[in-house]
Write a protein that holds these residues in place. Structure first.
Motif, PDB file in Angstrom:
ATOM      1  N   ALA B  32       0.834  -1.196   0.000  1.00  0.00           N
ATOM      2  CA  ALA B  32       0.000   0.000   0.000  1.00  0.00           C
ATOM      3  C   ALA B  32       0.875   1.255   0.000  1.00  0.00           C
ATOM      4  O   ALA B  32       0.569   2.253  -0.661  1.00  0.00           O
ATOM      5  CB  ALA B  32      -0.906   0.002   1.233  1.00  0.00           C
ATOM      6  N   GLN B  35       2.118   2.129  -3.289  1.00  0.00           N
ATOM      7  CA  GLN B  35       1.081   2.768  -4.083  1.00  0.00           C
ATOM      8  C   GLN B  35       0.896   4.240  -3.675  1.00  0.00           C
ATOM      9  O   GLN B  35       0.739   5.120  -4.529  1.00  0.00           O
ATOM     10  CB  GLN B  35      -0.227   1.994  -3.918  1.00  0.00           C
ATOM     11  CG  GLN B  35      -1.273   2.371  -4.955  1.00  0.00           C
ATOM     12  CD  GLN B  35      -2.513   1.513  -4.860  1.00  0.00           C
ATOM     13  OE1 GLN B  35      -2.478   0.401  -4.329  1.00  0.00           O
ATOM     14  NE2 GLN B  35      -3.623   2.037  -5.363  1.00  0.00           N
ATOM     15  N   LEU B  36       0.942   4.482  -2.381  1.00  0.00           N
ATOM     16  CA  LEU B  36       0.854   5.863  -1.898  1.00  0.00           C
ATOM     17  C   LEU B  36       1.995   6.700  -2.475  1.00  0.00           C
ATOM     18  O   LEU B  36       1.811   7.849  -2.887  1.00  0.00           O
ATOM     19  CB  LEU B  36       0.908   5.907  -0.368  1.00  0.00           C
ATOM     20  CG  LEU B  36      -0.378   5.547   0.375  1.00  0.00           C
ATOM     21  CD1 LEU B  36      -0.145   5.535   1.881  1.00  0.00           C
ATOM     22  CD2 LEU B  36      -1.494   6.516   0.015  1.00  0.00           C
ATOM     23  N   PHE B 120      -7.079   8.894  -4.308  1.00  0.00           N
ATOM     24  CA  PHE B 120      -6.931   8.458  -2.923  1.00  0.00           C
ATOM     25  C   PHE B 120      -8.195   7.760  -2.431  1.00  0.00           C
ATOM     26  O   PHE B 120      -8.125   6.809  -1.639  1.00  0.00           O
ATOM     27  CB  PHE B 120      -6.599   9.648  -2.023  1.00  0.00           C
ATOM     28  CG  PHE B 120      -6.284   9.265  -0.607  1.00  0.00           C
ATOM     29  CD1 PHE B 120      -5.197   8.452  -0.318  1.00  0.00           C
ATOM     30  CD2 PHE B 120      -7.083   9.705   0.443  1.00  0.00           C
ATOM     31  CE1 PHE B 120      -4.903   8.088   0.998  1.00  0.00           C
ATOM     32  CE2 PHE B 120      -6.799   9.347   1.757  1.00  0.00           C
ATOM     33  CZ  PHE B 120      -5.709   8.539   2.036  1.00  0.00           C
ATOM     34  N   PHE B 123      -7.925   4.342  -3.558  1.00  0.00           N
ATOM     35  CA  PHE B 123      -6.927   3.682  -2.711  1.00  0.00           C
ATOM     36  C   PHE B 123      -7.561   3.219  -1.393  1.00  0.00           C
ATOM     37  O   PHE B 123      -7.331   2.105  -0.925  1.00  0.00           O
ATOM     38  CB  PHE B 123      -5.760   4.635  -2.435  1.00  0.00           C
ATOM     39  CG  PHE B 123      -4.812   4.142  -1.382  1.00  0.00           C
ATOM     40  CD1 PHE B 123      -3.779   3.269  -1.706  1.00  0.00           C
ATOM     41  CD2 PHE B 123      -4.963   4.538  -0.059  1.00  0.00           C
ATOM     42  CE1 PHE B 123      -2.907   2.803  -0.731  1.00  0.00           C
ATOM     43  CE2 PHE B 123      -4.102   4.083   0.927  1.00  0.00           C
ATOM     44  CZ  PHE B 123      -3.074   3.212   0.584  1.00  0.00           C
ATOM     45  N   ASP B 126      -9.672   0.196  -1.644  1.00  0.00           N
ATOM     46  CA  ASP B 126      -8.859  -1.005  -1.804  1.00  0.00           C
ATOM     47  C   ASP B 126      -8.092  -1.374  -0.543  1.00  0.00           C
ATOM     48  O   ASP B 126      -7.556  -2.476  -0.435  1.00  0.00           O
ATOM     49  CB  ASP B 126      -7.841  -0.807  -2.949  1.00  0.00           C
ATOM     50  CG  ASP B 126      -8.543  -0.718  -4.294  1.00  0.00           C
ATOM     51  OD1 ASP B 126      -9.701  -1.149  -4.369  1.00  0.00           O
ATOM     52  OD2 ASP B 126      -7.921  -0.207  -5.252  1.00  0.00           O
ATOM     53  N   HIS B 127      -7.981  -0.411   0.385  1.00  0.00           N
ATOM     54  CA  HIS B 127      -7.163  -0.656   1.581  1.00  0.00           C
ATOM     55  C   HIS B 127      -7.951  -0.314   2.838  1.00  0.00           C
ATOM     56  O   HIS B 127      -7.748   0.735   3.447  1.00  0.00           O
ATOM     57  CB  HIS B 127      -5.871   0.165   1.506  1.00  0.00           C
ATOM     58  CG  HIS B 127      -5.022  -0.199   0.340  1.00  0.00           C
ATOM     59  ND1 HIS B 127      -4.135  -1.255   0.367  1.00  0.00           N
ATOM     60  CD2 HIS B 127      -4.932   0.313  -0.908  1.00  0.00           C
ATOM     61  CE1 HIS B 127      -3.529  -1.369  -0.796  1.00  0.00           C
ATOM     62  NE2 HIS B 127      -3.993  -0.421  -1.605  1.00  0.00           N
TER      63      HIS B 127
END
Lengths: 254, 254
Positions: B32, B35-36, B120, B123, B126-127
């Motif tokens: 993660a 990805q950030l 975001f 994101f 997904d997280h």
DNA sequence: CCCGCACATTGATGTTCGTCAATGTCCAGG
DNA sequence: CCTGGACATTGACGAACATCAATGTGCGGG
């Protein structure tokens, strides 16, 4: 209850819940809803009951089905301030914290869809789609609290009183009229005592009363009784609030 | 950037981020975080810049790396009120809404770890573990906003001024001293103008100034310059605030 | 280095609001 | 129906604060 494990069976209370489609529950899958059915139970609290004390360990959360709950904070010098009001479909309680920073008190008789706090926390971890909905609700609430803070902070008492009355008039728009009410004007129901309203608006019952009477003398409202007002002149009330009508609509909608 | 797909490689900026372990990012998995790293970029804004206007479509979110951002709401009659201040490690922007209810303005020069809002948001979906952390942060923020509302609502201007100064003194405890400062007393740095402080406290620059001068005459503080104060008598400042020291500590900690 | 501008402070004054005290009103229980 | 107590209203007064206006201060650009 015994058939809650069958996701297809939704014979529980959630399917008939009056606040279902306004609460975070509405995004729950059938399986999740069955689980909510299992861990939740209806509880009633009489008017005046402190459901959760300030600083107490919090073990119960849930959704408000009916009634109004006030969130208050008592400071060291004794006077307490109402920092929020919870209405039907609002979420009750403080998740993911040992204790509650504020006291929760039933302002009217209250019906709660209650859950064990840690039980619901585990449920949320297992159901990210519901937790996502909770986050969105809390983001909205954050905006609403900030907006209300801006209003109470920089306005005169009259503006705050007018704002509260108008917002409550929008909220009680679809409620049934008081028995015996003949007029065609909207009736505003404010279920709080003068002291509670004053605490919410950051003033005193005396000053509050004077402002209400001023509005009545100006024929903006008519005082039916302590908790009911007939709205005679909505646009004048908006003018007294110092806010635009759109802003007030948004505040009421939350 | 090209090796961001390798979860083990954290050569990006997050690993060296000064606010990493105070922001929501710290629960992100290596994957993660990679990805950030990919979707975030550092942006700087000069003091006074309106990063996002009130009611504007919001397309940028992120964490504040350095500086102070004020969140303000301008009402119809023109005067605006500061409804919040954001400090390093605080999250910036309004997720899951079309537009921002409040204006975001850089009070000092600001460094932002910026991300595209919808990027975001995807994101987060997904997280869930990061979204969970976001929820916890927002719940804390909600308590803090309510607590601050209770303070500004029911206290005298002097109490609000003393509260703000003491809270800022706790926040700037670990900051470096002003050059040339010989004393052993803590130095409080308030990076806001008098007008901004007044807007935040719900008063006017004049009344604010009088209260600051009163505290200075009482030897509670010494005015080094407009934005720096030497704290001469902390317990007196706490007394003037009308709050218990524990409450102030909690407010400062957030 | 000085000027000019933004910002902070100080002063004078009126208004709003909180406080204290008294009176009025509503409802529940005897 | 009467009575007591909680709650709401009204009045009188003073303190806190906003407002308007003037003066002081510090900082950046010419």
């Amino acid at each position: 209850m015994s058939n809650a494990a069958d996701p297809a069976c939704l014979c529980g209370k959630c399917t008939s819940c009056v606040i279902f489609n306004r609460s975070v529950c509405h995004v729950a899958s059938p399986e999740a809803m069955a689980q909510l059915n299992r861990i939740s139970h209806i509880r009633k609290f009489a008017r005046g009951t402190v459901i959760q004390g300030q600083g107490e360990a919090s073990d119960i959360v849930g959704n408000i089905i009916e009634g109004v709950v006030k969130l208050s904070s008592a400071s060291a010098n004794g006077d307490d301030h109402i920092v929020g009001l919870l209405f039907p479909s609002d979420f009750f309680g403080r998740l993911f914290a040992e204790e509650s920073r504020f006291a929760y008190e039933a302002v009217t008789d209250v019906t709660l869809c209650a859950m064990n706090k840690s039980g619901f926390e585990r449920f949320l971890i297992d159901h990210p789609e519901v937790e996502h909905e909770m986050l969105k609700a809390k983001l909205d609430e954050l905006d609403a609290v900030r907006e209300w803070a801006a209003i109470t902070n920089g306005h005169t008492t009259m503006q705050r009183v007018a704002t509260l009355l108008f917002v409550f008039s929008l909220r009680s728009r679809n409620q049934r009229r008081e028995p015996g009410d003949q007029s065609s004007n909207p009736v505003v129901h404010v279920p709080l005592s003068r002291r509670d309203i004053a605490d919410y608006l950051g003033t005193t019952p005396e000053t509050l009363s004077r402002n209400i009477q001023t509005l009545a003398r100006a024929k903006v409202i008519r005082i039916i009784n302590a908790k009911h007002f007939e709205l005679l002149n909505a646009s004048e009330l908006v003018r007294h609030s110092g806010e635009s009508r759109e802003d007030l609509e948004r505040i009421a909608a939350r």
